[in-house]
Design an enzyme around this catalytic site. Structure first.
Site, PDB file in Angstrom:
ATOM      1  N   GLU A   1       5.499  -3.200   1.238  1.00  0.00           N
ATOM      2  CA  GLU A   1       5.853  -2.840  -0.132  1.00  0.00           C
ATOM      3  C   GLU A   1       5.025  -1.612  -0.435  1.00  0.00           C
ATOM      4  O   GLU A   1       3.801  -1.662  -0.408  1.00  0.00           O
ATOM      5  CB  GLU A   1       5.549  -4.011  -1.063  1.00  0.00           C
ATOM      6  CG  GLU A   1       6.110  -3.846  -2.442  1.00  0.00           C
ATOM      7  CD  GLU A   1       5.115  -3.194  -3.368  1.00  0.00           C
ATOM      8  OE1 GLU A   1       5.185  -1.941  -3.519  1.00  0.00           O
ATOM      9  OE2 GLU A   1       4.280  -3.900  -3.925  1.00  0.00           O
TER      10      GLU A   1
ATOM     11  N   CYS B   1       2.202  -0.534  -8.885  1.00  0.00           N
ATOM     12  CA  CYS B   1       3.314  -0.027  -8.070  1.00  0.00           C
ATOM     13  C   CYS B   1       4.590   0.059  -8.882  1.00  0.00           C
ATOM     14  O   CYS B   1       5.525   0.755  -8.486  1.00  0.00           O
ATOM     15  CB  CYS B   1       3.520  -0.852  -6.802  1.00  0.00           C
ATOM     16  SG  CYS B   1       3.152  -2.582  -6.973  1.00  0.00           S
TER      17      CYS B   1
ATOM     18  N   GLY C   1       0.821  -1.200   0.000  1.00  0.00           N
ATOM     19  CA  GLY C   1       0.000   0.000   0.000  1.00  0.00           C
ATOM     20  C   GLY C   1       0.856   1.251   0.000  1.00  0.00           C
ATOM     21  O   GLY C   1       1.967   1.260  -0.532  1.00  0.00           O
TER      22      GLY C   1
END
Lengths: 506, 506
Positions: A233, A270, A209
């Site tokens: 992460e 991400c 997140g």
């Protein structure tokens, strides 16, 4: 099929307490399972999810607004990941045997046999942007179960119904496969997640997140009476460096590739490349190619209203920065204002934005210009010399990925590969960072603030996060686990007396 | 030879700042060394220490009061450790290669090559009880240098002159071997250690010492703007469980072994067995054998005044506990009061103590009765049934070691091995926990509070603490490090496309 009311209610303290007690009991039983049993658990979950795909994907579509093809691909990736990590359960114990050796240089060495054992119940905070691959039955869950650790899964608020239903399927599959009761549970709500993380029955945490939430939870974890590992992460800007040689040889291809990679999934990956450095003298040509491609990308709704609002805010701040000029303003194209169209949970369609700055401006205000803008906005950065580019590269500190588009005959390209390896977990050459292969050599993680810890959350080495070593000294053959028995009944690769002994069937 | 004033002055902020800057530069240069170079650094240090043994050992004797034979053995262990970890430098990169595979199930897989790279400068807090093996040139230093990470060594206050001189020898050896300037530095004083741990130029910490100091430093580390890994090894009581079958078969041998192991080095080993559970009906016989052996052990000075005082306090608290009776009171034999005999740095000779309690008393006040008493005091615990013993065993939470003296035909023995593996890093069968072999399968560490993290501080896998993974994707052959080149020029064991490929010369 169970009917689930929407929204799924938060898990109460009483229910959480009962789930944690069950997870504690399951931890002891799971630690005693064989790697083959754990493999069976994971394969059974994968089969059950494959069978339920037609039921789950419409729920995922409704809750995340992601297109069907993407969700089908993500489901395939998720079940492959479960099976691959299940297949690794034996190897992941990293068996090492040192036979008794009376002539060992530091004095007689006893018989020593080491393996990795599960840590105990793992609390997994699911991500919002991959409702299958990084959620209920995602990589963290697969890694923990492969290690032999029960999972308490804190569902992401962005897809509660999908989470509840996936959790039911996982629990049923584990029951069917004979896993201990309590090996998996799904919990809902911020309070439940925070309370569980501080509970002594939880032995490790995993999170995907934002840096803000990740750090908050990491600090909570560190302050426990018994601290536990917490693997966060937290994303990054994933810079791309285009050298003059690469720009000279294939600028249009690079521009096309950049636009596609930065806008796949509406920039909600991400590993989305959020910054691309191009030589100043090629900037006009780069933009001439990129702008139409960005403009041609259809506006789409983002995952949820919080993401939409966060993206709009970050985009506005970047656009208002004195060192930044707006090439293409998504706000003017699709509009981020306006009320949500789906029960207030989602914003209006968002068109992509493209912004422009210089590496000098970026180096002068790095905090502002290298902050992740999660969504379909990215920044083109021009540079005027190799030194300027290398200086800019040296200023990064923690990134999931860094990409070099270069030419191996060019000194700058070679220097860049070495430089970016100092701050990135994955270094790409002439490719794009989105699309993280689930594989043995994958690294998804990087120095802080991209991630905490020295591990990956994707790929087979991710299992190591949820294990600790135990060495058995002088323990008789009959009391050894199969992983460490002399005749290697599980046919594992092992290290014996310093030598690597591959798995016997290879 | 340099003349060093005593006491060695604390490192000033200015000097520390300069040392940290040098370590930062060295980190970049060290990361680019080959495993063969790092091996050379460690072997050169080992050779230099072996050559300096006759100079260093008298200094160690004077500062630690440890006997010469012990110090010579510890020096041999230390130089072996440096060489063994140096020999592992190549293997420790854990090279994994996944070739490009267009048919990979989740979509075309790019060429992925992963290795472990050094984290950056490591701050090592030396221990007081092993002035060579866990100090300046000890295991943490060897592991960090093998990983390619510079070391800033915070010397232990108990042996400052030895630390300074050993540090000079290490620095000179590294210079001779061609290591980058700044690869190693020694710092002195609590402030220097604390300041360095919070400095952004430090990338990891390693500590051996008390739970109190370890937790304090761990909390400091966690609160940094950029948190870093901190590996603390904080000792434990290392319980021993003697089953009825073992007691029936060889009670005298077990009593002799226990006394020897608990009193070696005057009980100042982190693996000292501090508790031994014996069947109640054998307690008189156990004590009849153990007491004369304990009484026959000559009183000796402990490492320093702080240790003496801490031991006296812990011993008094244990002895005063209502559930404990004093079998043999060291205070009456050798006396712990009185002024120090060596410049105030050491207490009087300390004779060993033996105390007695029951497992019911222990279970009723576990915090008081399972606290480590660092020094020559230990506790005999009687139990009346298998269930009582198993209950007591289940109550432990984090220990470096646990020892079972049993019989493999006895159910209780088998149950104990499984039970103690849940809380201990090393499980011993019919042996004693003191003496930690430096080897591949060794595990020295355990669940909190014995240690933090999921790693060992002794043995070849200790290197992993100071590394992080980097994956190179699609990087051309000419730009790959040798560790990952297709033809494996370093002849490393690697995993290639999922299969283990042993080192070619094996």
């Amino acid at each position: 099929m169970t009917t689930i009311s929407l929204p799924v209610p938060d898990t109460t303290r009483e229910v959480l307490d009962a789930l944690l007690t069950r997870a504690s009991s399951a931890a002891l039983a799971l630690a005693d399972t064989t790697p083959a049993q754990r493999r069976g658990f994971l394969h059974t979950i994968a089969d059950a999810l494959d069978n339920a795909a037609d039921e789950l994907i419409p729920v995922a579509r409704r809750e995340t607004h992601l297109p069907e093809a993407r969700l089908r691909g993500e489901m395939a990736r998720t079940t492959f990941q479960l099976r691959l990590l299940g297949d690794e359960a034996g190897r992941a114990v990293e068996a090492i045997i040192d036979s008794a050796d009376p002539h060992w240089p530091t004095g007689s060495r006893p018989d020593l046999r080491r393996l990795l054992v599960p840590l105990g119940p793992v609390l997994v905070f699911a991500a919002g942007n991959f409702p299958f691959a990084f959620s209920v039955a995602g990589g963290d869950t697969a890694a923990a179960l492969a290690a032999g650790a029960p999972v308490v899964l804190k569902a992401h608020s962005g897809h509660p119904e999908l989470s509840a239903r996936t959790g039911e399927i996982v629990e049923a599959a584990l029951r069917e496969a004979g896993a201990p009761d309590g090996s998996f549970a799904t919990v809902f709500g911020t309070d439940a997640g925070r309370d569980a993380l501080q509970d002594q029955r939880i032995s490790a945490g995993a999170f995907t997140g934002s840096p803000y939430a990740g750090r908050l939870l990491a600090d909570l974890t560190a302050s426990r009476p018994v601290p536990i590992p917490f693997y966060a992460e937290m994303g990054s800007v994933n810079p791309v460096f285009v050298t003059p040689a690469a720009a000279g040889a294939r600028l249009d291809d690079i521009a096309d590739g950049y636009v596609a990679s930065s806008l796949i999934g509406a920039g909600q990956f991400c590993t989305k490349p959020g910054l691309v450095f191009v030589p100043e003298h090629t900037a006009d040509d780069f933009l001439a190619r990129a702008v139409p491609a960005v403009r041609a990308t259809a506006p789409v709704p983002l995952l949820n209203r919080a993401i939409s609002d966060g993206h709009a805010r970050a985009r506005r701040e970047l656009a208002a920065h004195p060192g930044v000029s707006v090439v293409l303003d998504g706000a003017d194209e699709g509009g981020v204002a306006g009320a949500g169209g789906h029960g207030g949970q989602v914003g209006a369609d968002v068109a992509p934005s493209l912004l422009l700055t210089t590496s000098m401006a970026l180096s002068a205000d790095r905090d502002a210009l290298t902050t992740e803008c999660f969504g379909p906005t990215s920044l083109v950065v021009t540079y005027t010399s190799a030194d300027e580019l290398l200086d800019a590269a040296r200023g990064f500190s923690g990134e999931l990925t860094a990409t070099v588009h270069g030419d191996e005959d060019e000194q700058l390209s070679r220097d860049l590969v070495g430089t970016v390896a100092r701050f990135a977990g994955r270094v790409l050459w002439n490719q794009w960072p989105t699309g993280v292969a689930v594989s043995h050599a994958m690294q998804h993680g990087g120095p802080y603030p991209a991630a905490t810890g020295q591990f990956t959350s994707v790929g087979t080495t991710s299992i190591r996060r949820f294990q600790r070593p135990v060495t058995l000294q002088n323990v008789p053959a009959a009391l050894l686990p199969d992983e460490l028995k002399e005749d290697n009944p599980l046919r594992l690769p092992r290290r014996v007396d310093g030598l690597d002994v591959p798995a016997p069937d290879h």
